[in-house]
Design an enzyme around this catalytic site. Structure first.
Site, short mmCIF file in Angstrom:
data_model
loop_
_atom_site.label_atom_id
_atom_site.label_comp_id
_atom_site.label_asym_id
_atom_site.label_seq_id
_atom_site.Cartn_x
_atom_site.Cartn_y
_atom_site.Cartn_z
N TYR A 31 -7.37 21.85 4.02
CA TYR A 31 -5.97 22.27 3.95
C TYR A 31 -5.12 21.20 3.27
CZ TYR A 31 -4.50 19.12 7.74
OH TYR A 31 -4.19 18.01 8.49
N ARG A 50 -6.09 16.62 -4.44
CA ARG A 50 -6.77 16.27 -3.18
C ARG A 50 -7.39 17.52 -2.54
NH1 ARG A 50 -3.50 13.16 1.44
NH2 ARG A 50 -2.53 15.21 1.68
N ARG A 98 -21.75 35.01 12.14
CA ARG A 98 -21.78 33.62 12.60
C ARG A 98 -23.17 33.00 12.50
NH1 ARG A 98 -22.38 30.27 16.84
NH2 ARG A 98 -20.87 28.56 16.97
N HIS A 100 -24.54 28.71 11.50
CA HIS A 100 -24.02 27.42 11.04
C HIS A 100 -24.20 27.18 9.54
CE1 HIS A 100 -23.73 26.76 15.30
NE2 HIS A 100 -23.18 25.55 15.12
N LYS A 144 -9.63 16.35 3.96
CA LYS A 144 -8.56 16.95 4.79
C LYS A 144 -9.09 18.25 5.40
CE LYS A 144 -3.49 17.08 4.67
NZ LYS A 144 -3.29 16.44 5.95
N GLU A 176 -5.80 4.65 11.18
CA GLU A 176 -4.56 5.32 10.76
C GLU A 176 -3.93 5.99 11.96
OE1 GLU A 176 -5.27 8.63 8.05
OE2 GLU A 176 -7.18 9.06 8.99
N LEU A 200 -7.51 9.23 5.80
CA LEU A 200 -7.07 10.16 4.76
C LEU A 200 -6.31 9.35 3.70
CD1 LEU A 200 -6.89 13.24 4.05
CD2 LEU A 200 -4.50 13.02 4.72
N1 PDD Z 1 -0.88 14.98 7.85
N2 PDD Z 1 -3.55 10.67 7.88
C1 PDD Z 1 -3.80 11.83 8.50
C2 PDD Z 1 -4.89 11.88 9.52
C3 PDD Z 1 -3.03 12.97 8.21
O1 PDD Z 1 -3.28 14.12 8.80
C4 PDD Z 1 -1.98 12.87 7.25
C5 PDD Z 1 -1.14 14.05 6.86
C6 PDD Z 1 -1.75 11.62 6.63
C7 PDD Z 1 -0.68 11.42 5.59
O2 PDD Z 1 -1.04 12.03 4.37
P1 PDD Z 1 0.07 12.53 3.34
O3 PDD Z 1 0.93 11.38 3.05
O4 PDD Z 1 -0.73 12.96 2.15
O5 PDD Z 1 0.82 13.65 3.99
C8 PDD Z 1 -2.57 10.56 6.96
C9 PDD Z 1 -0.26 16.25 7.47
C10 PDD Z 1 1.14 16.11 7.05
C11 PDD Z 1 -0.50 17.24 8.58
O6 PDD Z 1 -1.65 17.40 8.98
O7 PDD Z 1 0.44 17.90 9.02
#
Ligand code: PDD
Length: 283
Positions: A31, A50, A98, A100, A144, A176, A200
């Site tokens: 996503y 990305r 379903r 895996h 992501k 993070e 991320l």
């Molecule tokens: N989250 N790290 C993680 C684990 C994240 O889920 C996100 C973003 C970031 C920041 O990435 P960016 O600057 O590209 O938004 C870092 C989004 C906003 C969310 O899941 O809602």
């Protein structure tokens, strides 16, 4: 309100989520969240690059190009008359009984929609409190992925403690935040985790790093150890929705004097200038 499902613009009641969608059953998909300021998607190309990379890392082949998707997303924003808000996109591996292993017959399912929302101005001004907790996520946090259980559990732990963010600790170092990237300031240096498979690669993080370079701030790409947190001068988090947000307290202890730090403020101001600069440029 319109939704983009595969190539079609449909209304809410026409959006179809299948019981056997692998996104729904396995979290098998990826996503993006993109901020829209003054009807303009902010750093759209970077987010779509990305998205395509995340999809390719889990071996999902998208049937459209970044150029085609860009056009459709602009149409979606215009159709929904979205001024300020978020654009949410997701791709799942598709619909199949379903099992895996990857089903041969499944075609990726794409959905995008818009969510109106204002910038979190008060929070950005005051800063937020955070906790630290163990990073129990998988080892490909650079993807992501729709699988967000590690992040969801950490965020809830923060909320239960009256805080806004959970700073994740893996092997005694900060990786993070549960939904943000984390920066520290110590002795005038900016410290952040290197962009490897454990975090991320945030788009906001990249923008902030570019601005820090312009301001000639020294940048250290290192994971800060958990025990060092109490000795930093400033801390802030970055994300699409939270922009550059000061963290003023971690695990009930103030960071610096417990108010947003001066380098944090400088980088916040630079980020707001970048929003203003791009909002003036036409689509
Ligand atoms: N989250 N790290 C993680 C684990 C994240 O889920 C996100 C973003 C970031 C920041 O990435 P960016 O600057 O590209 O938004 C870092 C989004 C906003 C969310 O899941 O809602």
């Amino acid at each position: 309100m319109y939704y983009l499902q595969n190539n079609e613009f449909v209304e809410r009641h026409q959006v179809h989520v299948d019981l056997e969608d692998r996104g729904y059953q396995f979290g098998d998909g990826v996503y993006e969240v993109i901020r829209v300021y003054d009807q303009k998607p902010f750093y759209l190309a970077e987010h779509l690059t990305r998205l395509f990379r995340s999809a390719s890392e889990i071996r999902i082949n998208l049937s459209f190009s970044i150029e085609e998707l860009t056009k459709r997303l602009h149409t979606l924003i215009n159709k929904n008359n979205l001024i300020h808000g978020n654009l949410y996109l997701q791709v799942s591996r598709g619909i199949a009984p379903r099992n895996h292993a990857f089903p041969k017959e499944a075609k990726p399912v794409f959905i995008a929609y818009t969510i109106p929302s204002d910038r979190p101005i008060d929070t950005l001004e005051q800063g937020v409190k955070a906790i630290t907790t163990q990073d129990i996520r998988w080892l490909r946090c650079d993807i992501k992925s729709l699988n967000l259980l590690g992040a969801v559990l950490a965020k809830q732990e923060a909320v239960d403690a009256g805080c806004s963010e959970a700073i994740l600790i893996r092997d005694q170092v900060v990786t993070e935040g549960s939904s943000t990237n984390i920066f520290f300031v110590k002795e005038g240096k900016l410290i952040t985790h290197p962009a490897n498979q454990l975090i991320l690669h945030g788009i906001t993080r990249e923008i902030v790093l570019e601005q820090a370079k312009k301001l000639q701030l020294p940048i250290v790409f290192e994971a800060l150890s958990h025990s060092e947190i109490g000795h930093v001068d400033e801390c802030f988090m970055t994300s699409t929705t939270m922009e550059v947000c000061p963290i003023i307290q971690i695990d009930e202890k103030p960071i610096g004097d417990g108010t947003p730090g001066s380098l944090t403020r400088q980088l916040q101001a630079a980020y707001i200038e970048e929003i203003a600069r791009l909002a003036l440029v036409s689509n």
